[in-house]
Design a protein around this motif. Structure first.
Motif, mmCIF file in Angstrom:
data_model
loop_
_atom_site.group_PDB
_atom_site.id
_atom_site.type_symbol
_atom_site.label_atom_id
_atom_site.label_comp_id
_atom_site.label_asym_id
_atom_site.label_seq_id
_atom_site.Cartn_x
_atom_site.Cartn_y
_atom_site.Cartn_z
ATOM 1 N N LEU A 195 3.154 84.106 68.535
ATOM 2 C CA LEU A 195 3.523 82.749 68.919
ATOM 3 C C LEU A 195 2.649 81.727 68.199
ATOM 4 O O LEU A 195 3.046 80.566 68.053
ATOM 5 C CB LEU A 195 3.377 82.578 70.439
ATOM 6 C CG LEU A 195 4.294 83.453 71.289
ATOM 7 C CD1 LEU A 195 3.974 83.284 72.772
ATOM 8 C CD2 LEU A 195 5.762 83.130 71.025
ATOM 9 N N PHE A 279 9.634 83.268 75.429
ATOM 10 C CA PHE A 279 8.469 84.122 75.646
ATOM 11 C C PHE A 279 8.157 84.163 77.133
ATOM 12 O O PHE A 279 8.553 83.287 77.907
ATOM 13 C CB PHE A 279 7.251 83.649 74.831
ATOM 14 C CG PHE A 279 6.513 82.486 75.416
ATOM 15 C CD1 PHE A 279 5.413 82.686 76.246
ATOM 16 C CD2 PHE A 279 6.894 81.180 75.135
ATOM 17 C CE1 PHE A 279 4.715 81.619 76.785
ATOM 18 C CE2 PHE A 279 6.205 80.100 75.663
ATOM 19 C CZ PHE A 279 5.110 80.321 76.488
ATOM 20 N N SER A 330 7.102 88.208 73.558
ATOM 21 C CA SER A 330 7.820 87.181 72.796
ATOM 22 C C SER A 330 9.110 87.777 72.244
ATOM 23 O O SER A 330 9.141 88.936 71.824
ATOM 24 C CB SER A 330 6.942 86.633 71.665
ATOM 25 O OG SER A 330 6.457 87.676 70.841
#
Length: 516
Positions: A195, A279, A330
């Motif tokens: 991320l 996520f 994620s």
């Protein structure tokens, strides 16, 4: 925004506070210091827990052990209960108002044990009784759900946290979790699940092409599931002096368990052309403790109908073990039908520390209503309790200055609370009793401009039936409480909207007892 709320939100990701891998703090002290006497026997619960001066009930071991001196026979008692908890949340952010409800139903046991009258006589010591048993003092079972929409992402918050940390990752290797970077574990999880990325030329963290940095809107949802309780095993004794003065003392050993799972999910809306689908960030906190305390009390009955009482509960000394674990997942748009990447805080984080809860002072008065023609009609009772929450203590953590900072927060945030409980019992027939009660638990916050936060009210009613040596009592208790406002995250520049939660709890309680 008032001072107390600012202090909570400034802690960063207020509801996600234990994301920093160590949850101990002033909120933990408060959690294990608040008791609710409506979790007693059905008779005492139906009367609002106003039982300091009444006695001759199993709940006396928890409230005022002098009440054991009023037993003239022995008793064995058990109290199961059913709890239905409803959390209603209102979330106000820049894109509108959102609400969510969550329910949890739990069957449990409020108390069980026995009181044994071992002496009755006509001397100065008229009777003596001792008791032992289990009583629930707090119930942590609840579910909470919060939804929201925002123009900022928790990923931005993670990037803001780690930007100035000085942590430089190795190419093609995950970041490691160490004691020195424990406050950044959530941001490290974000990096390890792709991320966040790192520019080795500019030495900066960034979010790649996960979403439109200028026009993205994010939908978020947080669910919280908590379980556990504070249970106390008491050994108590009470003496009766000439049916005028009653004295008692008790020793309690507590078994404490608290488990919370927080699951936060965030999804960019209309995010085609960019990388992120959504996520999820899941955290688990488990706290287990053992504790001990003492109680002392007196009841004076100057005339048959009137009773006064005083009781003192010493601080409870808790040895706590805590375990924390977090995962992040994620999911991306450009890996076939999506890719899930898992990474956790590798070995978890286990620590031990000690807590000292506040001293409690209780005073009570009750009056028996009689009629010259009809005999006893009922009783009314009033209890006052003062609890010094500003004297809670945290110590022996082994962390540098942790004791000092938490003690400073306790003194700045909390104040002594003044609690009031009132109850009434009407004798409908020699065998049937109608009961009503109300309990008010004061706000514990020193600087709150809105004193509704932290307050709790209990409304109760019940019926009792006695035949021979048997007693059967039922009670219904409705409890409501407004919690301090929270945020999903608060990093300074990047922060979510503020949400508020009201907890409503319905307790259905049954007590069966036999005297012999």
């Amino acid at each position: 925004m008032n001072k107390i709320i600012k202090s909570f939100l400034a802690a960063g990701a207020a509801v996600l506070t234990f994301a920093s891998a160590s949850a101990q703090g002033h909120e933990d002290l408060l959690r294990f210091s608040q008791y609710n006497y409506s979790l007693g026997t059905a008779r005492s619960a139906a009367m609002g827990g106003a039982f300091s001066s009444l006695g001759a009930d199993f709940s006396s071991m928890v409230i005022n052990p002098a009440g054991l001196g009023m037993y003239r026979r022995s008793e064995i008692s058990i109290t199961p209960n059913l709890t239905v908890n409803k959390a209603k949340t209102t979330n106000v952010d820049e894109l509108g108002n959102f609400g969510a409800n969550a329910n949890k139903t739990k069957f449990g046991l409020n108390n069980f044990g026995g009181v044994f009258n071992v002496y009755n006589g006509t001397r100065a010591v008229t009777s003596f009784s001792f008791g032992f048993g289990y009583s629930k003092l707090a119930d942590f079972n609840s579910n909470t759900s919060v939804i929201g929409r925002s123009r900022t992402s928790m990923i931005d918050y993670f990037g803001e946290k780690i930007a100035n940390s000085g942590i430089i990752p190795s190419p093609d290797s995950p970041l490691r979790y160490t004691g020195s970077n424990q406050g950044l574990w959530d941001a490290i999880l974000a990096y390890n699940t792709f991320l966040l990325d790192y520019d080795f030329d500019d030495n900066t963290y960034f979010t790649k092409d996960l979403f439109d940095p200028d026009n993205a809107v994010f939908s978020s949802r947080l669910t919280s599931t908590t379980s556990g309780s504070i249970g106390q095993y008491d050994i108590s004794a009470g003496m009766n002096f000439l049916n005028v003065l009653y004295m008692g003392f008790g020793f309690g050993i507590q078994d404490i368990s608290y488990h919370e799972t927080l699951s936060y999910q965030e999804t960019p809306e209309n995010n085609s052309g960019y990388g992120l689908n959504h996520f999820r960030y899941v955290q688990n906190l488990k706290q287990d403790g053992t504790a001990w305390n003492f109680k002392f009390g007196v009841i004076v009955r100057p005339i048959e109908q009137l009773r006064f009482s005083l009781a003192v509960h010493t601080p409870t000394y808790i040895a706590m073990d805590e375990y924390y674990y977090a995962d992040m997942y994620s999911y991306f748009n450009d890996y076939n039908n999506g890719q899930a990447v898992y990474d956790g805080v590798e070995t978890g984080n286990r620590i031990s520390y000690n807590i000292q809860t506040p001293t409690r002072f209780l005073a009570g008065i009750s009056y028996m209503i009689n009629s010259q023609t009809l005999g006893p009609l009922g009783v009314i009772s009033l209890d006052y309790e003062r609890v010094w929450y500003n004297k809670m203590k945290f110590f022996d953590s082994g962390w540098n200055n942790e004791d000092y900072y938490i003690s400073r927060d306790v003194e700045a945030i909390y104040k002594p609370a003044n609690n009031i409980r009132v109850g009434a019992e009407a004798i409908l027939t020699p065998n049937v009793f109608l009961r009503l009660g109300y309990a008010y638990y004061d706000s514990v916050y020193e600087h709150s401009e809105d004193q509704d936060y932290g307050k709790s009210s209990n409304y109760s009613l019940g019926l009792g039936y006695r035949t021979g040596g048997w007693s059967f009592d039922v009670a219904y208790i409705y409890m409501d409480r407004k919690e301090i406002p929270r945020q999903f995250y608060n990093g300074g520049y990047y922060q979510s909207g503020i949400y508020k939660t009201t907890n409503n709890r319905n307790n259905f309680t049954l007590t069966a007892s036999v005297r012999f």
